[in-house]
Every structure is written in structure tokens, then in C-alpha cells.
Write an enzyme that holds these catalytic residues in place. Structure first.
Site, PDB file in Angstrom:
ATOM      1  N   LEU A  51      -1.210 -12.812  -4.992  1.00 25.78           N
ATOM      2  CA  LEU A  51      -1.367 -12.304  -4.326  1.00 25.78           C
ATOM      3  C   LEU A  51      -0.679 -10.827  -3.328  1.00 25.78           C
ATOM      4  O   LEU A  51       0.130 -11.015  -3.241  1.00 25.78           O
ATOM      5  CB  LEU A  51      -1.786 -13.091  -2.827  1.00 25.78           C
ATOM      6  CG  LEU A  51      -2.059 -12.643  -1.060  1.00 25.78           C
ATOM      7  CD1 LEU A  51      -4.206 -11.684  -1.404  1.00 25.78           C
ATOM      8  CD2 LEU A  51      -1.671 -13.361  -0.257  1.00 25.78           C
ATOM      9  N   HIS A  52      -1.680  -9.647  -3.916  1.00 26.51           N
ATOM     10  CA  HIS A  52      -0.891  -8.209  -3.429  1.00 26.51           C
ATOM     11  C   HIS A  52      -0.820  -8.106  -1.582  1.00 26.51           C
ATOM     12  O   HIS A  52      -2.009  -8.083  -1.653  1.00 26.51           O
ATOM     13  CB  HIS A  52      -1.751  -6.891  -4.118  1.00 26.51           C
ATOM     14  CG  HIS A  52      -0.428  -7.320  -5.663  1.00 26.51           C
ATOM     15  ND1 HIS A  52       0.220  -6.640  -6.010  1.00 26.51           N
ATOM     16  CD2 HIS A  52      -1.444  -7.712  -6.641  1.00 26.51           C
ATOM     17  CE1 HIS A  52      -0.236  -7.101  -7.786  1.00 26.51           C
ATOM     18  NE2 HIS A  52      -0.793  -7.408  -7.687  1.00 26.51           N
ATOM     19  N   CYS A  53      -0.106  -8.087  -1.087  1.00 28.18           N
ATOM     20  CA  CYS A  53      -0.442  -7.545   0.497  1.00 28.18           C
ATOM     21  C   CYS A  53       0.120  -6.085   0.534  1.00 28.18           C
ATOM     22  O   CYS A  53       1.368  -6.303   0.349  1.00 28.18           O
ATOM     23  CB  CYS A  53       0.735  -8.500   1.145  1.00 28.18           C
ATOM     24  SG  CYS A  53       0.754 -10.641   1.110  1.00 28.18           S
TER      25      CYS A  53
END
Length: 151
Positions: free
Chosen positions: A107-109
């Protein structure tokens, strides 16, 4: 056997098992989080499952998959909001094959803006390809209600 060999070669599996010098921002029994090595925003973190799951295409409408992605999102939101409270825009999502750079679910945050601004191009949704917002993925894998039949 092939899956175990692939996982042993996977850089994210090595990070999750603490076999690298990567600084972990969060760790629990399900996920770990760390800074992206090529940040595209004011803050850019990755949240990965400890278990090797290749891509979003490997997730199904199962309670355990939904729970994992929801947990990844909650960890990401907590870290980004803690570390970049001055930012007013955040973004959370996944690359889909063939645009994922590492075959381990991540997951890119982001705490926006993108830096430099052109890096946003890598994170554009393109239908069944490209970037998939975390909330949209949760909608796709949300388990269907169980129908109880009376016999």
C-alpha cells in the site's frame, strides 16, 4: 516449493522478516511499514503484509483479505497523519499488474503534494490497470453477506 523460493527472493519479504537494515516505522504480526526508497510526496510510506501475497489480483472476497487490507490502510493513515499533520491531502492505494514494481502486495501512503509534481503520473488510475485507491479495493473484496437458509 516455487512460492517459497519466490518469497525468499522477494525484497519485501526480506524487509518484513527484518533481514535488511530498512528502518521500520511500524511492525505487528500482520504488517510492517517503512519509507519508500524513491519518495514521490512530502511523506511516502509503504505498508506491506508480513505474508507474501503477490498482488491485488490475489485478493478475494474473504473476511481475512478484507481485514488485512483494512488493517494496512489504518496503519498507513495513522503513520501519515502522525508524521505529516501539516498536510491536508492524503492518498492511499495500490499498483495493479502490470504496473506494480515489486510482486509483493504494498500500500502506497502519501502526504501530498507530490514532489516533484510530475511524479503524480505514476499514481493515476487507468481502469483495470494502474493505481487502485485503497477504498475501491476494499469495496471490491468486501465479503458478501452470508445467507442463512432454514432447513
Amino acid at each position: 516449493m516455487a512460492a517459497a523460493a519466490a518469497a525468499s527472493q522477494c525484497i519485501f519479504c526480506q524487509i518484513a522478516s527484518k533481514s535488511t537494515s530498512t528502518t521500520l516505522l511500524h511492525t505487528d504480526d500482520k504488517v510492517v511499514a517503512f519509507q519508500d526508497i524513491r519518495p514521490a510526496a512530502v511523506r511516502h510510506y509503504l505498508v506491506i503484509p508480513v505474508d507474501h501475497i503477490p498482488t491485488v489480483k490475489d485478493l478475494q472476497r474473504r473476511p481475512e483479505d478484507y481485514s488485512l487490507v483494512n488493517h494496512m490502510l489504518e496503519v498507513g493513515k495513522t503513520l501519515i497523519q502522525r508524521d505529516a499533520p501539516q498536510c491536508h491531502q492524503y492518498r492511499f492505494g495500490f499498483h495493479q499488474p502490470p504496473f506494480n514494481s515489486v510482486n509483493h502486495l504494498h500500500l502506497h501512503c502519501f502526504a501530498l503534494p507530490y514532489t516533484p509534481r510530475w511524479k503524480c503520473m505514476k499514481y493515476i488510475a487507468m481502469g483495470p490497470f494502474g493505481f487502485l485507491e485503497a477504498e475501491k479495493l476494499l469495496g471490491k473484496i468486501k465479503p458478501l453477506p452470508q445467507v442463512i437458509s432454514k432447513v
